[in-house]
Enzyme design. Sequence first.
Site, PDB file in Angstrom:
ATOM      1  CE1 TYR A 457      -3.044  -3.247   0.969  1.00 53.10           C
ATOM      2  CE2 TYR A 457      -1.885  -3.057   2.991  1.00 53.10           C
ATOM      3  CZ  TYR A 457      -2.589  -3.815   2.408  1.00 53.10           C
ATOM      4  OH  TYR A 457      -3.412  -4.827   2.574  1.00 53.10           O
ATOM      5  CG  HIS A 458       3.950   1.340   1.377  1.00 52.90           C
ATOM      6  ND1 HIS A 458       5.068   0.798   1.831  1.00 52.90           N
ATOM      7  CD2 HIS A 458       3.142   2.032   2.100  1.00 52.90           C
ATOM      8  CE1 HIS A 458       4.707   0.455   3.341  1.00 52.90           C
ATOM      9  NE2 HIS A 458       3.522   1.014   3.591  1.00 52.90           N
ATOM     10  N   PRO A 459       2.094   3.251  -2.939  1.00 55.24           N
ATOM     11  CG  PRO A 459       0.052   3.924  -3.888  1.00 55.24           C
ATOM     12  CD  PRO A 459       0.541   3.223  -2.727  1.00 55.24           C
TER      13      PRO A 459
END
Length: 538
Positions: A457-459
């Site tokens: 969840y780290h774009p």
Amino acid sequence: MYDYVIVGAGSAGCVLANRLSEDPDVTVLVIEAGGPDANDLIHMPAAFPALFRTQQDWDLSTGYEPQCDNRRIYLPRGKVLGGSSSINGMKYVRGNPRDYDEWRDMGCEGWSWDELLPYFIRAEDCERGTSELHGIGGPLPLSMARARNAIEQAFIDAAVTQGLPASDDFNGPHQDGVGWYDFTYRDGRRASTAACYLHPAAERPNLTIETRAHALAILFEGTRAVGVSVTSQDRPVELRADREVIVCAGAYGSPQLLMLSGIGRPDELVRLRIEPVAELPGVGLNLQDHPLAGASYLSDRADTLFDAFNAATLELLEHGQGPLAGAGSEAGAFVRTREGVHAPDLQLLTLPALWVEEGLVPGHAPGFSIGSSPLKPASRGRVALVSPDPTAKPLIVHNYFAEPEDMRVQIEGVRLAMEIARTEPLAACLSEPYLTPASDSDGDIESHVRAHVQTQYHPVGSCRMGVDELAVVDPELRVCGLEALRVVDASIMPAIPRANTNAPTIAIAEKAADLIRGRAAAAGPVAAAEEAAERSPE
């Protein structure tokens, strides 16, 4: 007419709404496509997986990932006040000083570690107290791990036996080691940026908050941004900005809105019947993320999170105690997988539960999971339009493991997770493998990774800050070649930090507020800590 129109009330947008509206002489509007953060599950720290694929989630997916068995990987993003800070795992990790010095060396003057650290400190109200590396009195409560599950402690002890150094603070002088994370929660409540920045400012007469307002396009007069077209209550509305439009829609939403507004690669825009406004070939490129894969084990113990959502734990939560008052996943490690690397290149995370089907399916039995994630992946993806309709979801391809080095680090991480699981005292807590590679061989681990990897969840990176021809924003976060338009969110990161990305995004927004207001840069670490201590009510 407003002075500033902020698109997106997420991790960055809420910070900007607060900081810009501190000036009573300006008017600020922040618009959010989602609704208010009224769902009780948002504020219950351990309940965040229950928000997946609800109305608080944009519910995105990748395209068919070529290196991941052509799977489509689920990408949750917050569609609610607070954005993804309202549905995330709440880990507060800044990253490594080398991450931000790398940004400086890429031409982003003003973004080195020494220059960004004061903004981390300015945000904090840290349970650890004030120091050269931590602040108190800021809007954002930071707490040390609250639940401290006994099986996670066994993981820490086993990792130390395997040779990892113990760490008391991943945001301390050294990032390496194994220990407990810090979190953006306190007293059994999530500390989203909506709760900590937006709601305390909501009564200011110069701040307007509009929910369920979906941005359609940025409005221009020539090359100057003058407002935003939105749909609100199923009606088209034009919201005008006298000073600036500030896009805070995230690493997927910000490039999408720019392209819908005619900013990007003209040949692609024309094919979708979008009139080009500015040629910026880097829009949507340079997309980066932390992939996550690991191993899950069954357990005979009664102290996992299996069936933890019950009347007894809910009563404990009312007093800020019990397993629901923590984040669920609270222990982990930062590791160097080989000699010669100058900083950790692998992150480990734990969960005293089975984590299956990307968190979309509850575990059927008690268990324990260990995830591993390459911290500095070399693979790059992209965000692209598939339709001129602003309500269409964009095409997102992360290209996980397109670069072989990323798979090497991932294999080493999964192998380390399995070794720790076989080491006492953790081994005594686990009964049998549930979802693991068939063996320790590179081939079996690689097959397991390709079949089960997901996002952490780290774009970041899709509206990259820089000074070259592929830069989308300059070091003051102004969109290149245009006027009165900035992007402020994780999309501007030129390279992904060795961190969960919520804390860096908040620091970016704190710094951006100074840039927009024309204020001097925040003071250095010691002065910043002293300033924060003066703000503290104690």
